[in-house]
Design a protein around this motif. Structure first.
Motif, mmCIF file in Angstrom:
data_model
loop_
_atom_site.group_PDB
_atom_site.id
_atom_site.type_symbol
_atom_site.label_atom_id
_atom_site.label_comp_id
_atom_site.label_asym_id
_atom_site.label_seq_id
_atom_site.Cartn_x
_atom_site.Cartn_y
_atom_site.Cartn_z
ATOM 1 N N PHE A 1 0.832 -1.206 0.000
ATOM 2 C CA PHE A 1 0.000 0.000 0.000
ATOM 3 C C PHE A 1 0.868 1.258 0.000
ATOM 4 O O PHE A 1 0.575 2.227 -0.704
ATOM 5 N N ASP B 1 1.077 3.987 -2.919
ATOM 6 C CA ASP B 1 0.790 5.400 -2.675
ATOM 7 C C ASP B 1 1.917 6.288 -3.205
ATOM 8 O O ASP B 1 1.667 7.383 -3.713
ATOM 9 N N ARG C 1 1.328 6.469 -6.792
ATOM 10 C CA ARG C 1 0.171 7.332 -7.040
ATOM 11 C C ARG C 1 0.549 8.802 -6.939
ATOM 12 O O ARG C 1 0.016 9.648 -7.673
ATOM 13 N N CYS D 1 -5.358 -3.124 -2.533
ATOM 14 C CA CYS D 1 -4.734 -1.867 -2.093
ATOM 15 C C CYS D 1 -5.139 -0.708 -2.997
ATOM 16 O O CYS D 1 -5.403 0.403 -2.521
ATOM 17 N N HIS D 2 -5.183 -0.968 -4.293
ATOM 18 C CA HIS D 2 -5.571 0.070 -5.253
ATOM 19 C C HIS D 2 -6.994 0.565 -4.971
ATOM 20 O O HIS D 2 -7.256 1.784 -4.979
ATOM 21 N N ALA E 1 -7.133 2.659 -1.800
ATOM 22 C CA ALA E 1 -6.568 3.989 -2.061
ATOM 23 C C ALA E 1 -7.584 4.884 -2.765
ATOM 24 O O ALA E 1 -7.709 6.073 -2.442
ATOM 25 N N TYR F 1 -10.312 5.890 -0.267
ATOM 26 C CA TYR F 1 -9.844 6.880 0.706
ATOM 27 C C TYR F 1 -10.087 8.297 0.182
ATOM 28 O O TYR F 1 -10.369 9.218 0.962
ATOM 29 N N SER G 1 -2.024 11.008 -2.228
ATOM 30 C CA SER G 1 -3.273 10.264 -2.348
ATOM 31 C C SER G 1 -3.795 9.901 -0.956
ATOM 32 O O SER G 1 -4.843 10.361 -0.530
ATOM 33 N N THR G 2 -3.033 9.092 -0.235
ATOM 34 C CA THR G 2 -3.367 8.759 1.156
ATOM 35 C C THR G 2 -2.386 9.419 2.114
ATOM 36 O O THR G 2 -2.782 9.929 3.165
#
Length: 290
Positions: free
Chosen positions: A96, A100, A103, A164-165, A168, A171, A214-215
């Motif tokens: 993750f 991220d 991302r 995980c995608h 994300a 979120y 992103s997160t």
């Protein structure tokens, strides 16, 4: 030797969390819409909301097809390398974090390269900022799968990546609101909050191209793109569309790019336009100023 994984196994083993969450997210957006109307907060505009909803629903339906293509590429890379990372809680968290990080760069280049901006601008071309803004996911943004290839190359299991995608993406939903002012300092130092993301959606001069996280907001702090919220954001893009047509909202930058490329005069110039910064893009090429 690593056992090869099929696309059917990945899809059957990983639930489509976004599809399941869609009714809940739409319901919460409608609740925020009602609250905005009841309290006269002016957080929503009806036509803008319908545009966001239409774009989001088409994205979900489109995803039923494009998901196989996107994750098929990720799976192909995973099956092509001889190594793999074992699946457990620690490696899932690590996946993750790596995702991220990817991302962050996908998002950043989505603001710095014309053809990637064309896949992302849809998310920014609303002058309102509310939960429905998170529905504005371009129908061409699957191109960004190229940024996630390193995850498969490292050997993270495709099912773990798939889950995980989706987490994300989910979120991102709650940070699109003006109803949450500030989160605790410890949380805001590590994670992206509504305050951080309001800055990202602002076209204020000091807010442009900031807070790509992103997160985790830590990437912005590390790479010099962090900006705290110090004034109210003016939402939208510099060349803000004055209509509510969802198709035009998705494709207007693509149209500008190809018009510019057609008038470039040479293949070299045309290719440069494709990858140049969005600030270099001439709007409505061929039109003379009055």
């Amino acid at each position: 030797m690593k056992k090869e994984i099929t696309l059917e196994k990945v899809i059957s083993s990983a639930p489509d969390l976004i599809l399941y969450a869609a009714p809940i997210m739409i319901g919460l957006a409608l609740l925020e819409f009602y609250f905005s109307w009841k309290t006269k907060r002016d957080l929503y505009e009806k036509k803008d909301f319908l545009t966001s909803l239409t774009i989001g629903l088409v994205y979900i339906l489109q995803g039923l097809v494009t998901k196989s293509i996107m994750f098929g590429l990720v799976l192909w890379v995973y099956n092509s390398v001889s190594w793999s990372i074992p699946v457990n809680w620690f490696t899932s968290i690590l996946c993750f974090v790596v995702l991220d990080f990817c991302r962050y760069w996908a998002h950043r280049y989505g603001h710095e390269v014309n053809f990637l901006w064309a896949t992302h601008v849809t998310h920014h071309n609303s002058e309102k900022y509310n939960l429905s803004t998170s529905f504005r996911l371009s129908w061409t943004q699957q191109i960004k799968v190229i940024f996630f290839i390193p995850i498969s190359f490292l050997g993270f299991h495709p099912v773990v990546f798939f889950i995980c995608h989706q987490i994300a993406v989910l979120y991102q939903f709650w940070i699109h609101t003006e109803l949450i002012d500030r989160m605790p300092k410890w949380f805001s130092f590590i994670f992206v909050t509504p305050s951080h993301h309001r800055v990202h959606h602002g076209r204020n001069e000091n807010y442009l191209d900031k807070n790509y996280g992103s997160t985790f907001i830590i990437w912005d702090r590390m790479f010099g793109t962090f900006e705290p919220e110090t004034e109210k954001s003016i939402y939208g893009i510099i060349d803000q569309p004055k209509h509510f047509n969802p198709v035009k909202h998705v494709f207007h930058v693509w149209v500008d790019i190809f018009k510019n490329m057609r008038r470039a005069g040479s293949l070299k110039k045309a290719l440069w336009i494709f990858v140049a910064p969005p600030s270099s893009l001439e709007k409505n090429p061929g039109k003379k100023n009055a």
